[in-house]
Scaffold this motif. Structure first.
Motif, PDB file in Angstrom:
ATOM      1  N   SER A  62       0.951  -1.119  -0.050  1.00 31.94           N
ATOM      2  CA  SER A  62       0.061   0.058   0.002  1.00 31.94           C
ATOM      3  C   SER A  62       0.947   1.258   0.045  1.00 31.94           C
ATOM      4  O   SER A  62       0.577   2.283  -0.804  1.00 31.94           O
ATOM      5  N   ASP A  86      -6.821   3.260  -1.167  1.00 32.88           N
ATOM      6  CA  ASP A  86      -6.789   2.584   0.137  1.00 32.88           C
ATOM      7  C   ASP A  86      -7.827   3.425   0.997  1.00 32.88           C
ATOM      8  O   ASP A  86      -8.154   4.552   0.731  1.00 32.88           O
ATOM      9  N   VAL A 134     -12.180  -4.522   5.058  1.00 34.96           N
ATOM     10  CA  VAL A 134     -11.908  -5.603   5.440  1.00 34.96           C
ATOM     11  C   VAL A 134     -11.426  -5.158   7.146  1.00 34.96           C
ATOM     12  O   VAL A 134     -11.337  -4.113   7.283  1.00 34.96           O
ATOM     13  N   TYR A 188       6.193  -1.011   6.469  1.00 41.37           N
ATOM     14  CA  TYR A 188       5.246  -0.404   5.568  1.00 41.37           C
ATOM     15  C   TYR A 188       3.951  -0.207   6.212  1.00 41.37           C
ATOM     16  O   TYR A 188       3.592  -0.683   7.354  1.00 41.37           O
ATOM     17  N   GLU A 189       2.952   0.078   5.606  1.00 45.56           N
ATOM     18  CA  GLU A 189       1.481   0.246   5.978  1.00 45.56           C
ATOM     19  C   GLU A 189       1.040  -0.858   6.632  1.00 45.56           C
ATOM     20  O   GLU A 189       0.081  -0.625   7.725  1.00 45.56           O
ATOM     21  N   GLY A 190       1.127  -2.045   6.328  1.00 51.84           N
ATOM     22  CA  GLY A 190       0.665  -3.184   6.809  1.00 51.84           C
ATOM     23  C   GLY A 190       1.035  -3.172   8.313  1.00 51.84           C
ATOM     24  O   GLY A 190       0.425  -3.975   9.169  1.00 51.84           O
ATOM     25  N   GLU A 245       1.539  -9.146   3.766  1.00 44.52           N
ATOM     26  CA  GLU A 245       0.452 -10.003   3.460  1.00 44.52           C
ATOM     27  C   GLU A 245       0.872 -11.321   2.940  1.00 44.52           C
ATOM     28  O   GLU A 245       0.711 -12.514   3.221  1.00 44.52           O
ATOM     29  N   TRP A 263      -5.860 -10.503   6.103  1.00 41.61           N
ATOM     30  CA  TRP A 263      -6.937  -9.835   5.960  1.00 41.61           C
ATOM     31  C   TRP A 263      -8.005 -11.082   5.435  1.00 41.61           C
ATOM     32  O   TRP A 263      -7.339 -12.012   5.010  1.00 41.61           O
ATOM     33  N   GLY A 300      -9.587  -2.091   7.165  1.00 40.39           N
ATOM     34  CA  GLY A 300      -8.579  -1.711   5.694  1.00 40.39           C
ATOM     35  C   GLY A 300      -9.822  -1.775   4.747  1.00 40.39           C
ATOM     36  O   GLY A 300     -11.011  -1.948   4.794  1.00 40.39           O
ATOM     37  N   GLY A 301      -9.412  -1.598   3.503  1.00 40.80           N
ATOM     38  CA  GLY A 301     -10.207  -2.082   2.295  1.00 40.80           C
ATOM     39  C   GLY A 301      -9.954  -0.830   1.450  1.00 40.80           C
ATOM     40  O   GLY A 301      -8.909   0.114   1.466  1.00 40.80           O
ATOM     41  N   TRP A 302     -10.398  -1.261   0.212  1.00 45.16           N
ATOM     42  CA  TRP A 302     -10.255  -0.343  -1.086  1.00 45.16           C
ATOM     43  C   TRP A 302     -11.438   0.248  -1.878  1.00 45.16           C
ATOM     44  O   TRP A 302     -12.496  -0.228  -1.854  1.00 45.16           O
ATOM     45  N   ARG A 371      -7.807   3.582  11.140  1.00 45.47           N
ATOM     46  CA  ARG A 371      -6.525   4.351  11.360  1.00 45.47           C
ATOM     47  C   ARG A 371      -6.845   5.969  11.469  1.00 45.47           C
ATOM     48  O   ARG A 371      -7.978   6.356  10.844  1.00 45.47           O
TER      49      ARG A 371
HETATM   50  C1  GLC Z   1      -4.839  -4.187   2.880  1.00 44.20           C
HETATM   51  C2  GLC Z   1      -5.849  -3.220   3.364  1.00 44.20           C
HETATM   52  C3  GLC Z   1      -5.460  -1.875   3.141  1.00 44.20           C
HETATM   53  C4  GLC Z   1      -4.244  -1.530   4.065  1.00 44.20           C
HETATM   54  C5  GLC Z   1      -2.964  -2.605   3.722  1.00 44.20           C
HETATM   55  C6  GLC Z   1      -2.033  -2.545   4.408  1.00 44.20           C
HETATM   56  O1  GLC Z   1      -4.554  -4.001   1.797  1.00 44.20           O
HETATM   57  O2  GLC Z   1      -7.225  -3.190   2.618  1.00 44.20           O
HETATM   58  O3  GLC Z   1      -6.435  -0.871   3.894  1.00 44.20           O
HETATM   59  O4  GLC Z   1      -3.573  -0.436   3.975  1.00 44.20           O
HETATM   60  O5  GLC Z   1      -3.602  -3.817   3.477  1.00 44.20           O
HETATM   61  O6  GLC Z   1      -0.896  -3.471   3.990  1.00 44.20           O
END
Ligand code: GLC
Length: 421
Positions: A62, A86, A134, A188-190, A245, A263, A300-302, A371
């Protein structure tokens, strides 16, 4: 003749005349079967409308995708008409996105989760349509828990001891690669998502509260991170510090982990015909932080958004409307366990049959923890990066949580301009 009918349909569909030879491009994610599902949806729309659509694949991370979009949008390029964005980006990218409410009926948007429509509405402009939503969940190997007579863990401490016990016993029994727990700890964002879940579940807040105050320098956040740091080299491999992921899923799906944080998309893949752990996976809410804690799962989610620099905004909005429609979301939920953004679909028997935890964990999805992207606005990417750098240092054993978090608190307070952001 067929072509004429299609053009007519398109004109009716879009309520306007579409230039001959119009074509669109859409960026889709490629995590698991994402790209394939996107392609199928797009192909269906193309066959109905006769409009050619080019799919642009973007980085899985992301954080990397965000950097790429910023570059493309800053140059006002019309290369990508539709962007998969995102849930934490609408605030930052809004100036580059069209207002979809000019093209998509209010009666239709009312069918979606209100929180997501609110999330995607910036200064009264609907800048993106929710595509899938998610929350982080805990996957476990049901066969292994049964073998060692454990129920799924309620708290992180229970997870830690179960993971250690099963991992060590399985290693001795001839599975040397078995790991107790895999998750996303790459910088990273995850990692922001994983760490917020640990901290929030301990009652340690979500980094910045809804008033805009930075809250990270607190004892519960420190306790949560200390516990997570203790996992590395014990129940989690050193390599988890570089896992996203897909890497976590790779280990879990090949049968080499007892627990995994991920997720919902990993469910359909883990149960696919060629998966070694097919039929041996359970999914529950992530553990509580202890007696005072609660279950947490980051939202999360798109979303799908149309670039302001697109030459065919109306056509692009029409494709967005199709891809986020009930029928298309039903297909994606059934085939790929992608959580719908229309509540009604969580009561659909076909969806629940394919992915039962969409029903059992409905509350976790509905109450997923956001977040702090809305309150921090276009500073969010910076806030998140400072957070995951600091957490990564703690996990890597370079600093204790007690040494790292007060410094992070001060840094973010400086960034926040007294909570005004
Ligand atoms: C997934 C989520 C997203 C998040 C990302 C982080 O794709 O949907 O919202 O930012 O993971 O890795």
């Amino acid at each position: 003749m067929r072509r004429m009918a299609l053009t007519l349909l398109l004109v009716l569909f879009c309520g306007g005349v579409v230039a001959e030879n119009a074509s669109l491009s859409i960026s889709c994610g490629a995590l698991g079967v994402e790209l394939q599902l996107c392609q199928q949806g797009v192909d269906h729309w193309s066959s109905q409308t006769g409009v050619e659509v080019n799919i642009v694949s973007t980085p899985n991370s992301s954080s990397e995708r965000f950097a790429l979009y910023q570059q493309i949008l800053a140059s006002r390029s019309s290369d990508i008409d539709i962007l998969q964005i995102d849930v934490v980006w609408p605030g930052t990218l809004a100036p580059h996105l069209i207002d979809l409410s000019a093209y998509i009926d209010k009666d239709l948007t009312r069918q979606y989760f209100k929180t997501l429509i609110t999330n995607n509405t910036i200064d009264d402009r609907l800048v993106a349509m929710p595509w899938f939503t998610v929350a982080g969940v805990l996957y476990y190997r049901s066969d292994l828990l049964e073998k060692y007579e454990f129920n799924p863990p309620e708290t992180w401490r229970q997870l830690t001891s179960m993971a250690r016990h099963i991992q060590n016993a399985e290693r001795e029994a001839g599975s040397p690669r078995m790991q107790g727990f895999v998750f996303q700890a790459k910088g990273y964002e995850g990692l922001t998502c994983n760490a917020l879940e640990w901290i929030d579940s301990f009652g340690g807040g979500t980094l910045v509260n809804q008033r805009g105050d930075v809250t990270i320098g607190n004892p519960r956040a420190i306790a949560a991170l200390d516990l997570a740091a203790s996992w590395i080299g014990d129940i989690a491999p050193q390599g988890v510090l570089n896992y996203d992921e897909e890497q976590s899923r790779g280990v879990f799906q090949s049968g080499n982990a007892v627990f995994m944080r991920n997720w919902p998309y990993a469910w359909a893949l883990g149960n696919a015909a060629d998966s070694p752990v097919r039929g041996q996976i359970g999914v529950v809410a992530l553990p509580r932080g202890g007696d005072q804690g609660h279950h947490s799962g980051v939202l999360g989610g798109w979303q799908l958004a149309v670039s302001k620099y697109s030459k065919h905004p109306q056509l692009a909005a029409n494709l967005v409307q199709y891809l986020t429609s009930y029928a298309e979301q039903k297909r994606r939920a059934t085939v790929g366990s992608y959580n719908p953004t229309i509540p009604e679909l969580y009561r659909d028997p076909d969806v629940l049959k394919a992915t039962p935890f969409l029903g059992t964990l409905y509350k976790s999805f509905e109450q997923a923890v956001a977040r702090p992207s809305r309150i921090t606005g276009d500073q969010y990417a910076r806030v998140s990066a400072e957070f995951y750098y600091a957490v990564h240092e703690v996990l890597a054993g370079k600093k204790s949580a007690a040494a790292a978090l007060p410094g992070l608190q001060r840094k973010l307070e400086r960034l926040s301009r007294g909570g005004q952001w």
